[in-house]
Design an enzyme around this catalytic site. Structure first.
Site, short mmCIF file in Angstrom:
data_model
loop_
_atom_site.label_atom_id
_atom_site.label_comp_id
_atom_site.label_asym_id
_atom_site.label_seq_id
_atom_site.Cartn_x
_atom_site.Cartn_y
_atom_site.Cartn_z
N LYS A 79 0.86 -1.19 0.00
CA LYS A 79 0.00 0.00 0.00
C LYS A 79 0.89 1.23 0.00
CE LYS A 79 -4.53 0.63 0.28
NZ LYS A 79 -5.53 -0.36 -0.11
N1 GLU Z 1 -7.08 0.01 -3.36
C1 GLU Z 1 -7.84 -1.15 -3.72
C2 GLU Z 1 -7.93 -2.10 -2.55
O1 GLU Z 1 -7.82 -1.71 -1.42
C3 GLU Z 1 -7.33 -1.80 -5.00
C4 GLU Z 1 -5.93 -2.29 -4.99
C5 GLU Z 1 -5.41 -2.76 -6.34
O2 GLU Z 1 -6.16 -2.76 -7.29
O3 GLU Z 1 -4.23 -3.11 -6.40
O4 GLU Z 1 -8.17 -3.28 -2.71
#
Ligand code: GLU
Length: 423
Positions: free
Chosen positions: A113
């Site tokens: 993240k």
């Molecule tokens: N931010 C989204 C999540 O929390 C998508 C993450 C992604 O597509 O890599 O799952």
């Protein structure tokens, strides 16, 4: 649990919550303590400062993070969040949850993240672009199609992904489609990615309702958050015949017991920037929305909105977690005791990362799929993960969250054992 002093949405330390969840899961699923010691930490956390010339002529320096939790099952994957309350521990928790989410869905990624402490709503497009490009350049050695692949999250969108893609590609000297997902369609995005998180939540909810021999049509739903996840989810639920009695965004909510006209609400938000003043609705607060008399509650905004302070007053029968970490562990226990079925974040909001996986595959192959193909494959993966979780939930007589996390942690543990510890 450390109580966070600052007046943010994070009342408890999210990373401590995530670590605590892991330890509880490890106990129930008898995961080797040696592995728990590995999995309770993040593999890498990078902290960068991002100087930006603001439109007013001054330089502002933003704080940015990119965290990789684990790569045992593949390159790390996860969004980038732009929000004033971002902390390193929040990003670490979100990275750990991405590891479990990818494992549960059976897609070949680890978890990561990123986040930048900023208020994107107060910044011009030019400022956002400059900040994004500088952040990308600060983490350029951390990301890459075989290494770590960012995507959108709260406060970021396809334009931000296009700037990340362009900055990375300019530095490499050629277009690298696989470096980031959630890109606009005209630069290698995937059909269906924008709607994917909401579609995933819808498919998951449909399965859960079918298991109870009920139907979505006629059910009363309250949706917290009216961004990419909540907005589309409200629309899809209404298309399935559900009555969306309330919706909200960060400024507040709107209510109509007979149902809100969702396309109107989406148009109103597009025009005015919020839901306030929507025709044929009464205004309500975000807190009131959570406690409404309804069948399904969909928290699709931020973490820690269902807490010990309100969990005993939640009247929904099903909670579908469109957001990451909206329910604190203590609130989870209260909901469980009261027989509320919680469809956990790692299952209910995994549609985004699943279609991100499709986008990555399409980009690497330079071969793009039809929208129906994307949605069908997303439905297949979501329904498989749902059934695996449901079976574990029933056979172990536990919660859907424990079942989902348990399956995920087992898979990551097995991959780690198979690879062995280096050196
Ligand atoms: N931010 C989204 C999540 O929390 C998508 C993450 C992604 O597509 O890599 O799952």
């Amino acid at each position: 649990m450390t109580i966070v002093e600052s007046p943010t949405h994070l009342r408890e330390n999210p990373f401590e919550i995530a670590q605590d969840q892991l330890r509880r899961v490890a106990e129930v699923f008898q995961i080797d303590q040696n592995l728990v010691r590995v999995l309770e930490q993040c593999k890498k956390a990078v902290s960068v400062s991002i100087p930006v010339y603001m439109d007013r002529g001054e330089i502002e320096v933003f704080q940015g993070y990119r965290v990789t939790h684990n790569i045992a099952r593949g390159p790390s994957k996860g969004g980038i969040r732009y929000h004033p309350d971002v902390t390193l521990d929040e990003v670490k928790a979100l990275a750990m949850w991405m590891t479990w989410k990818c494992a549960l869905m059976g897609i070949p990624f680890g978890g990561a993240k990123g986040g930048v402490v900023c208020d994107p709503k107060q910044m011009s497009r030019l400022e956002l672009e400059k900040m994004t490009r500088r952040f990308t350049s600060e983490i350029i050695n951390e990301i890459g199609p075989e290494k770590d692949i960012p995507a959108p999250d709260v406060g970021t969108d396809p334009s931000v992904m296009a700037w990340i893609f362009d900055t990375y590609s300019m530095n490499k000297g050629h277009s690298v489609l696989g470096v980031v997902t959630g890109k606009p369609l005209n630069v290698g995005g995937s059909l269906g990615r924008l709607e994917a998180t909401a579609h995933g939540a819808l498919y998951c909810l449909r399965e859960a309702i079918e298991k109870q021999d009920l139907a979505l049509a006629g059910m009363r739903v309250a949706v917290q958050g009216f961004g990419n996840v909540g907005g589309y989810l409200a629309r899809f639920l209404q298309e399935d015949g559900a009555i969306v009695v309330a919706a909200s965004d960060s400024r507040g909510g709107v209510y109509n017991g007979d149902g809100i006209d969702v396309p109107n609400a989406l148009a109103h938000k597009q025009e005015t920037g919020g839901l306030e003043g929507l025709k044929d609705t009464e205004s309500i607060t975000n807190e009131e929305l959570l406690l409404l008399e309804c069948d399904v509650l969909a928290p699709c905004a931020l973490e820690q909105v269902i807490t010990t302070e309100n969990a005993d007053k939640v009247r929904a029968k099903v909670v579908v977690e469109g957001a990451n970490g909206p329910t604190t562990p203590a609130a989870d226990e209260i909901l469980e005791d009261r027989g509320v079925l919680v469809l956990p974040d790692v299952l209910a909001n995994a549609g985004g990362v699943v279609v991100s996986y499709f986008e990555w595959v399409q980009g690497l192959q330079e071969y793009f799929w039809k929208e129906e193909e994307v949605n069908q494959r997303l439905n297949d993966i979501t329904s498989r993960a749902f059934h695996e979780t449901w079976e574990t939930y029933k056979s172990r007589d536990t919660t859907m969250r424990m079942a989902a996390y348990g399956l995920a942690v087992q898979r990551v543990s097995e991959a780690t054992m198979t690879r062995g510890l280096y050196p």
